[in-house]
Design a protein around this motif. Structure first.
Motif, PDB file in Angstrom:
ATOM      1  N   ARG A  26       0.862  -1.184   0.000  1.00 33.76           N
ATOM      2  CA  ARG A  26       0.000   0.000   0.000  1.00 33.76           C
ATOM      3  C   ARG A  26       0.893   1.227   0.000  1.00 33.76           C
ATOM      4  NH1 ARG A  26      -2.827   2.915   4.835  1.00 33.76           N
ATOM      5  NH2 ARG A  26      -4.138   4.354   3.692  1.00 33.76           N
ATOM      6  N   VAL A  27       0.633   2.148  -0.904  1.00 37.64           N
ATOM      7  CA  VAL A  27       1.366   3.412  -0.935  1.00 37.64           C
ATOM      8  C   VAL A  27       0.443   4.465  -0.332  1.00 37.64           C
ATOM      9  CG1 VAL A  27       2.467   5.157  -2.375  1.00 37.64           C
ATOM     10  CG2 VAL A  27       2.674   2.730  -2.976  1.00 37.64           C
ATOM     11  N   ARG A  28       0.894   5.042   0.766  1.00 30.19           N
ATOM     12  CA  ARG A  28       0.108   6.072   1.448  1.00 30.19           C
ATOM     13  C   ARG A  28       0.803   7.404   1.280  1.00 30.19           C
ATOM     14  NH1 ARG A  28      -2.075   5.964   7.707  1.00 30.19           N
ATOM     15  NH2 ARG A  28      -2.972   8.056   7.717  1.00 30.19           N
ATOM     16  N   ARG A  29       0.173   8.277   0.529  1.00 29.33           N
ATOM     17  CA  ARG A  29       0.683   9.637   0.370  1.00 29.33           C
ATOM     18  C   ARG A  29       0.284  10.417   1.620  1.00 29.33           C
ATOM     19  NH1 ARG A  29       0.037  11.619  -5.826  1.00 29.33           N
ATOM     20  NH2 ARG A  29       1.157   9.872  -6.774  1.00 29.33           N
ATOM     21  N   TYR A  30       1.212  10.483   2.545  1.00 26.49           N
ATOM     22  CA  TYR A  30       0.899  11.015   3.869  1.00 26.49           C
ATOM     23  C   TYR A  30       0.562  12.499   3.867  1.00 26.49           C
ATOM     24  CZ  TYR A  30       5.694  12.632   3.867  1.00 26.49           C
ATOM     25  OH  TYR A  30       6.867  13.257   3.522  1.00 26.49           O
ATOM     26  N   LEU A  31       0.893  13.226   2.804  1.00 30.31           N
ATOM     27  CA  LEU A  31       0.479  14.632   2.741  1.00 30.31           C
ATOM     28  C   LEU A  31      -1.009  14.732   2.378  1.00 30.31           C
ATOM     29  CD1 LEU A  31       3.543  16.287   0.986  1.00 30.31           C
ATOM     30  CD2 LEU A  31       2.961  16.278   3.416  1.00 30.31           C
ATOM     31  N   ASP A  32      -1.499  13.765   1.602  1.00 32.15           N
ATOM     32  CA  ASP A  32      -2.920  13.713   1.242  1.00 32.15           C
ATOM     33  C   ASP A  32      -3.745  13.002   2.308  1.00 32.15           C
ATOM     34  OD1 ASP A  32      -2.259  14.921  -1.196  1.00 32.15           O
ATOM     35  OD2 ASP A  32      -2.007  12.992  -2.195  1.00 32.15           O
ATOM     36  N   GLU A  33      -3.135  12.055   3.000  1.00 32.79           N
ATOM     37  CA  GLU A  33      -3.785  11.251   4.024  1.00 32.79           C
ATOM     38  C   GLU A  33      -2.891  11.238   5.269  1.00 32.79           C
ATOM     39  OE1 GLU A  33      -5.198   6.628   4.608  1.00 32.79           O
ATOM     40  OE2 GLU A  33      -4.521   7.257   2.639  1.00 32.79           O
ATOM     41  N   PRO A  34      -2.869  12.357   6.008  1.00 33.60           N
ATOM     42  CA  PRO A  34      -1.946  12.475   7.150  1.00 33.60           C
ATOM     43  C   PRO A  34      -2.210  11.436   8.231  1.00 33.60           C
ATOM     44  CG  PRO A  34      -2.927  14.605   6.603  1.00 33.60           C
ATOM     45  CD  PRO A  34      -3.664  13.570   5.813  1.00 33.60           C
ATOM     46  N   LEU A  35      -1.157  11.106   8.940  1.00 36.73           N
ATOM     47  CA  LEU A  35      -1.263  10.202  10.078  1.00 36.73           C
ATOM     48  C   LEU A  35      -1.770  10.995  11.282  1.00 36.73           C
ATOM     49  CD1 LEU A  35       1.146   9.075   8.195  1.00 36.73           C
ATOM     50  CD2 LEU A  35       1.663   7.683  10.176  1.00 36.73           C
ATOM     51  N   ASP A  36      -2.642  10.368  12.061  1.00 37.09           N
ATOM     52  CA  ASP A  36      -3.100  11.039  13.275  1.00 37.09           C
ATOM     53  C   ASP A  36      -2.117  10.721  14.409  1.00 37.09           C
ATOM     54  OD1 ASP A  36      -3.791   8.498  14.399  1.00 37.09           O
ATOM     55  OD2 ASP A  36      -5.865   8.683  13.691  1.00 37.09           O
ATOM     56  N   GLU A  37      -2.354  11.302  15.568  1.00 34.12           N
ATOM     57  CA  GLU A  37      -1.416  11.138  16.681  1.00 34.12           C
ATOM     58  C   GLU A  37      -1.276   9.684  17.107  1.00 34.12           C
ATOM     59  OE1 GLU A  37      -1.955  13.871  19.930  1.00 34.12           O
ATOM     60  OE2 GLU A  37      -1.966  15.616  18.596  1.00 34.12           O
ATOM     61  N   ALA A  38      -2.367   8.928  17.117  1.00 34.40           N
ATOM     62  CA  ALA A  38      -2.286   7.514  17.516  1.00 34.40           C
ATOM     63  C   ALA A  38      -1.446   6.726  16.513  1.00 34.40           C
ATOM     64  CB  ALA A  38      -3.688   6.915  17.632  1.00 34.40           C
ATOM     65  N   GLU A  39      -1.624   6.995  15.225  1.00 34.27           N
ATOM     66  CA  GLU A  39      -0.830   6.308  14.206  1.00 34.27           C
ATOM     67  C   GLU A  39       0.642   6.672  14.329  1.00 34.27           C
ATOM     68  OE1 GLU A  39      -3.524   5.738  10.279  1.00 34.27           O
ATOM     69  OE2 GLU A  39      -3.269   7.820  10.938  1.00 34.27           O
ATOM     70  N   LEU A  40       0.920   7.927  14.635  1.00 35.87           N
ATOM     71  CA  LEU A  40       2.312   8.367  14.783  1.00 35.87           C
ATOM     72  C   LEU A  40       2.967   7.714  16.002  1.00 35.87           C
ATOM     73  CD1 LEU A  40       1.819  12.088  13.806  1.00 35.87           C
ATOM     74  CD2 LEU A  40       3.247  10.429  12.573  1.00 35.87           C
ATOM     75  N   ARG A  41       2.234   7.582  17.096  1.00 32.95           N
ATOM     76  CA  ARG A  41       2.776   6.914  18.291  1.00 32.95           C
ATOM     77  C   ARG A  41       3.132   5.465  17.968  1.00 32.95           C
ATOM     78  NH1 ARG A  41      -1.243   9.847  20.596  1.00 32.95           N
ATOM     79  NH2 ARG A  41      -0.447  11.581  21.816  1.00 32.95           N
ATOM     80  N   ALA A  42       2.210   4.786  17.298  1.00 31.32           N
ATOM     81  CA  ALA A  42       2.449   3.377  16.939  1.00 31.32           C
ATOM     82  C   ALA A  42       3.623   3.262  15.970  1.00 31.32           C
ATOM     83  CB  ALA A  42       1.181   2.785  16.331  1.00 31.32           C
ATOM     84  N   LEU A  43       3.694   4.170  15.013  1.00 26.73           N
ATOM     85  CA  LEU A  43       4.797   4.163  14.054  1.00 26.73           C
ATOM     86  C   LEU A  43       6.129   4.356  14.766  1.00 26.73           C
ATOM     87  CD1 LEU A  43       5.826   4.148  11.119  1.00 26.73           C
ATOM     88  CD2 LEU A  43       5.423   6.621  11.086  1.00 26.73           C
ATOM     89  N   LEU A  44       6.185   5.280  15.683  1.00 23.74           N
ATOM     90  CA  LEU A  44       7.420   5.537  16.419  1.00 23.74           C
ATOM     91  C   LEU A  44       7.846   4.290  17.196  1.00 23.74           C
ATOM     92  CD1 LEU A  44       9.641   7.499  17.181  1.00 23.74           C
ATOM     93  CD2 LEU A  44       8.162   8.379  18.979  1.00 23.74           C
ATOM     94  N   THR A  45       6.911   3.572  17.747  1.00 21.23           N
ATOM     95  CA  THR A  45       7.226   2.325  18.459  1.00 21.23           C
ATOM     96  C   THR A  45       7.824   1.301  17.496  1.00 21.23           C
ATOM     97  OG1 THR A  45       5.470   2.702  20.067  1.00 21.23           O
ATOM     98  CG2 THR A  45       6.245   0.440  19.824  1.00 21.23           C
ATOM     99  N   ARG A  46       7.248   1.180  16.303  1.00 23.65           N
ATOM    100  CA  ARG A  46       7.755   0.205  15.327  1.00 23.65           C
ATOM    101  C   ARG A  46       9.096   0.622  14.742  1.00 23.65           C
ATOM    102  NH1 ARG A  46       2.326   0.398  14.213  1.00 23.65           N
ATOM    103  NH2 ARG A  46       2.559   1.571  12.276  1.00 23.65           N
TER     104      ARG A  46
END
Length: 117
Positions: free
Chosen positions: A28-48
């Motif tokens: 899956r290609v997610r264009r994060y400028l068009d579909e920004p990550l929310d705070e919960a997604e960013l927290r989980a991403l930082l953990t990974r």
């Protein structure tokens, strides 16, 4: 499934996308400028990412500099990226268990064990 957080205007991001496409991955290609990550997604991403929060942010971007936030304060980084998605480091490949910043581009290959087509 692998997700690539992608900015098509970034040469490293385009190179990483091409590298992954060459391997014919289910991705899956997610264009994060068009579909920004929310705070919960960013927290989980930082953990990974298994990295300091400073790795997640582009500290040279004007938006970051204006904030005057501490790149080593995870909550400040998460809030800043949620408000200003352009400062998210890119590209990032994420398999749901681990995430890797594609700098250098071939760093994302470490995620491909077991995910190649």
């Amino acid at each position: 499934m692998l997700t690539l957080l992608h900015n098509p205007r970034c040469s490293k991001s385009r190179q990483t996308l091409a590298l992954l496409e060459e391997r014919h991955l289910d991705m899956r290609v997610r264009r994060y400028l068009d579909e920004p990550l929310d705070e919960a997604e960013l927290r989980a991403l930082l953990t990974r990412l298994e990295a300091d929060s400073a790795a997640l942010v582009r500290t040279q971007e004007p938006e970051w500099k204006q904030l005057g936030a501490d790149p080593h304060d995870a909550e400040q980084v998460i809030q800043a990226i949620a408000a200003h998605p352009r400062i998210l480091q890119r590209p990032i490949a994420d398999d749901g268990q681990r995430a890797i910043i594609g700098r250098p581009t071939d760093a994302v290959l470490s995620l491909l064990d077991g995910t190649t087509a």
